[in-house]
Design an enzyme around this catalytic site. Structure first.
Site, PDB file in Angstrom:
ATOM      1  N   HIS A 150      42.182  31.478  35.792  1.00 41.01           N
ATOM      2  CA  HIS A 150      42.593  32.215  34.592  1.00 41.01           C
ATOM      3  C   HIS A 150      42.465  31.376  33.320  1.00 41.01           C
ATOM      4  CE1 HIS A 150      44.025  35.582  37.011  1.00 41.01           C
ATOM      5  NE2 HIS A 150      44.294  34.637  37.897  1.00 41.01           N
ATOM      6  N   SER A 184      48.559  32.890  37.452  1.00 40.78           N
ATOM      7  CA  SER A 184      47.991  34.241  37.439  1.00 40.78           C
ATOM      8  C   SER A 184      49.016  35.335  37.190  1.00 40.78           C
ATOM      9  CB  SER A 184      47.282  34.516  38.765  1.00 40.78           C
ATOM     10  OG  SER A 184      48.190  34.435  39.844  1.00 40.78           O
ATOM     11  N   LYS A 212      36.758  36.744  36.550  1.00 37.19           N
ATOM     12  CA  LYS A 212      37.794  37.162  35.603  1.00 37.19           C
ATOM     13  C   LYS A 212      37.196  37.165  34.189  1.00 37.19           C
ATOM     14  CE  LYS A 212      41.014  35.689  39.089  1.00 37.19           C
ATOM     15  NZ  LYS A 212      41.014  36.932  39.847  1.00 37.19           N
ATOM     16  N   HIS A 232      48.499  30.127  43.904  1.00 41.26           N
ATOM     17  CA  HIS A 232      47.842  31.336  44.418  1.00 41.26           C
ATOM     18  C   HIS A 232      47.641  31.299  45.931  1.00 41.26           C
ATOM     19  CE1 HIS A 232      44.447  34.272  44.855  1.00 41.26           C
ATOM     20  NE2 HIS A 232      45.174  34.906  43.956  1.00 41.26           N
ATOM     21  N   GLU A 265      47.637  25.785  39.758  1.00 42.19           N
ATOM     22  CA  GLU A 265      46.802  26.586  38.858  1.00 42.19           C
ATOM     23  C   GLU A 265      46.976  26.003  37.464  1.00 42.19           C
ATOM     24  OE1 GLU A 265      47.533  30.893  39.249  1.00 42.19           O
ATOM     25  OE2 GLU A 265      48.300  30.458  41.234  1.00 42.19           O
ATOM     26  N   ASN A 296      41.337  41.752  34.723  1.00 40.44           N
ATOM     27  CA  ASN A 296      41.229  40.323  34.381  1.00 40.44           C
ATOM     28  C   ASN A 296      39.987  40.066  33.522  1.00 40.44           C
ATOM     29  OD1 ASN A 296      43.506  39.486  35.901  1.00 40.44           O
ATOM     30  ND2 ASN A 296      42.289  39.709  37.766  1.00 40.44           N
ATOM     31  N   ASP A 345      43.156  24.879  39.830  1.00 45.08           N
ATOM     32  CA  ASP A 345      42.558  26.211  39.895  1.00 45.08           C
ATOM     33  C   ASP A 345      42.505  26.776  38.481  1.00 45.08           C
ATOM     34  OD1 ASP A 345      42.226  28.991  40.021  1.00 45.08           O
ATOM     35  OD2 ASP A 345      43.162  29.132  41.995  1.00 45.08           O
TER      36      ASP A 345
HETATM   37  C1  PLP Z   1      44.649  31.733  40.626  1.00 44.44           C
HETATM   38  C2  PLP Z   1      43.589  32.437  41.396  1.00 44.44           C
HETATM   39  N1  PLP Z   1      42.785  31.713  42.178  1.00 44.44           N
HETATM   40  C3  PLP Z   1      41.808  32.299  42.900  1.00 44.44           C
HETATM   41  C4  PLP Z   1      41.598  33.654  42.865  1.00 44.44           C
HETATM   42  C5  PLP Z   1      40.520  34.266  43.697  1.00 44.44           C
HETATM   43  O1  PLP Z   1      39.412  34.591  42.905  1.00 44.44           O
HETATM   44  P1  PLP Z   1      38.417  35.777  43.286  1.00 44.44           P
HETATM   45  O2  PLP Z   1      39.063  37.049  42.840  1.00 44.44           O
HETATM   46  O3  PLP Z   1      37.180  35.439  42.531  1.00 44.44           O
HETATM   47  O4  PLP Z   1      38.221  35.746  44.762  1.00 44.44           O
HETATM   48  C6  PLP Z   1      42.396  34.439  42.026  1.00 44.44           C
HETATM   49  C7  PLP Z   1      42.176  35.895  41.906  1.00 44.44           C
HETATM   50  O5  PLP Z   1      42.792  36.706  42.538  1.00 44.44           O
HETATM   51  C8  PLP Z   1      43.425  33.824  41.297  1.00 44.44           C
HETATM   52  O6  PLP Z   1      44.256  34.550  40.525  1.00 44.44           O
END
Ligand code: PLP
Length: 383
Positions: free
Chosen positions: A201, A173, A232, A126, A169, A40, A198
């Site tokens: 990404h 993702s 990411k 997510h 989101e 990522n 969120d």
């Molecule tokens: C959409 C989304 N939100 C939150 C997260 C969590 O982030 P982190 O990897 O920093 O814990 C991710 C990553 O896996 C994600 O893809």
């Protein structure tokens, strides 16, 4: 009745998953000479010397760890500086840094809703957003992916709930598509619901200087909360929530993943600050990434690979069954391309896929070479 010994039920469950092609494996990533389309690290910053130096300087100044949770003595000046910079990036009054994006979502969603409340989540939202809703004790209601009309129907149907929170989101993702944020915001606002976006990404990928889509669309405000990760495109580790001063004040009282966990490692804060410096110095970097992603998508399409429309760096090759996705990822690996099979429960059953992600860490020529190899494997696979 005696309970079943763990050795028995674990062995049975593991065999069941293996038989369904759903067994997950922890293996140390070995990129070797392969072209890495699995990370990522969209902007190619994780190994940028400016970030590693930022991390090293922060570790020298503040130590290997923050030593305590933020409300004990773990909140360091470097965290405060990072929070200011993130608030500025997100055009918000305030920001709060968590030890991961997962922790940020857990603490945020569980703080905004409670018993008697409802969290409305996009069907593809997510796991961390859903886990936050579950931890909150509120009811979780799912709306059809990117369907603002369906969200509105559900909001009308559940008019009685005390508090209503919509979560989505902004860039999905596993699909790389974009949420219709303006529509979702308008619907949420009409029904007095809060919107949590969120930007995991989207941070560093969309918006002016990588500020994300809430800034790009100008929907920041009292009824919109943006969260994102530092892990990411920003090439570091950690998560953040950006919004009003009041929101930060509330999370300080209630976000358990913030209160009961050691503050972000100083080196991660230092690397994230350096990433923000790079973005400020090179504000066209996100656009360069999206242009590269478009070129990659075009090259795949001309090789007869079905690629969904869009310009995000996340490109899913939907295969269907879990075994097929794992098999195609292995074939790519043998062809020198590192990409991961994504299977249920991460994605809905029947939509297992290989997820390709474009990173500026991969040179343009190598990326195009990867597209050609993927297309050749795809045609062989489909023939
Ligand atoms: C959409 C989304 N939100 C939150 C997260 C969590 O982030 P982190 O990897 O920093 O814990 C991710 C990553 O896996 C994600 O893809």
């Amino acid at each position: 009745m005696t309970s079943e010994p763990p050795a028995d039920w674990m062995t049975r469950e593991l065999s069941r998953r293996a038989a369904a092609g759903l067994l997950r494996r922890r293996s140390v990533a070995e990129v070797g000479g392969r072209i890495n389309l699995a990370s990522n690290d969209y902007l190619g910053l994780a190994r940028d010397p400016r970030l590693t130096e930022g991390a090293a300087m922060a570790a020298r100044a503040w130590g290997g760890g923050a030593t305590a949770s933020p409300l004990i003595c773990g909140l360091l000046p470097i965290h405060a500086e990072l929070e200011r910079r993130l608030a500025d990036l997100k055009r918000c009054a305030s920001a709060m840094v968590f030890s991961s994006g997962y922790a940020a979502n857990l603490g945020l969603v569980a703080s905004l809703a409670g018993r008697g409340d409802i969290v409305f989540a996009d069907r593809l939202a997510h796991a961390s957003l859903l886990d936050g809703a579950r931890l909150s004790g509120s009811r979780l209601v799912r709306f059809r992916h990117n369907d603002a009309g369906h969200l509105e129907e559900l909001l009308i149907r559940h008019e009685g709930a005390a508090r209503r929170v919509v979560v989505t989101e902004s860039v999905f993702s596993m699909d790389g598509d974009l949420a219709p944020l303006r529509d979702l915001h308008a619907v949420a606002r009409r029904h007095g619901a809060m919107l949590v976006v969120d930007e995991a990404h989207a941070t560093g990928v969309y918006g002016p200087g990588g500020a994300g889509r809430t800034v790009e669309l100008g929907i920041a405000g009292e009824d919109v909360v943006a969260m994102g990760t530092l892990s990411k495109a920003l090439g570091s580790q950690g998560g953040y929530v950006a919004g009003t001063e009041r929101l930060t004040e509330w999370l300080t009282q209630s976000a358990r993943s913030y209160l009961y966990s050691t503050a972000l490692c100083p080196a991660a804060a230092g690397a994230a600050l350096s990433a923000l410096d790079v973005l400020a110095a090179e504000p066209d970097r996100p656009e360069r990434l999206r242009r590269r992603a478009l070129e990659f998508r075009d090259r795949l399409s001309s090789g007869r690979v079905p690629v969904p429309a869009g310009d995000s760096p996340i490109v899913p090759l939907v295969i269907g069954e879990a075994r097929g996705a794992a098999e195609f990822a292995s074939r790519l690996e043998a062809a020198g391309v590192l990409a991961v099979a994504i299977r249920p429960p991460t994605v809905p059953p029947g939509t297992s896929r290989v997820r390709l992600s474009v990173s500026l860490a991969v040179e343009r020529e190598r990326l195009m070479e990867a597209a050609d190899r993927i297309a050749a494997e795809w045609r062989r696979w489909r023939s």
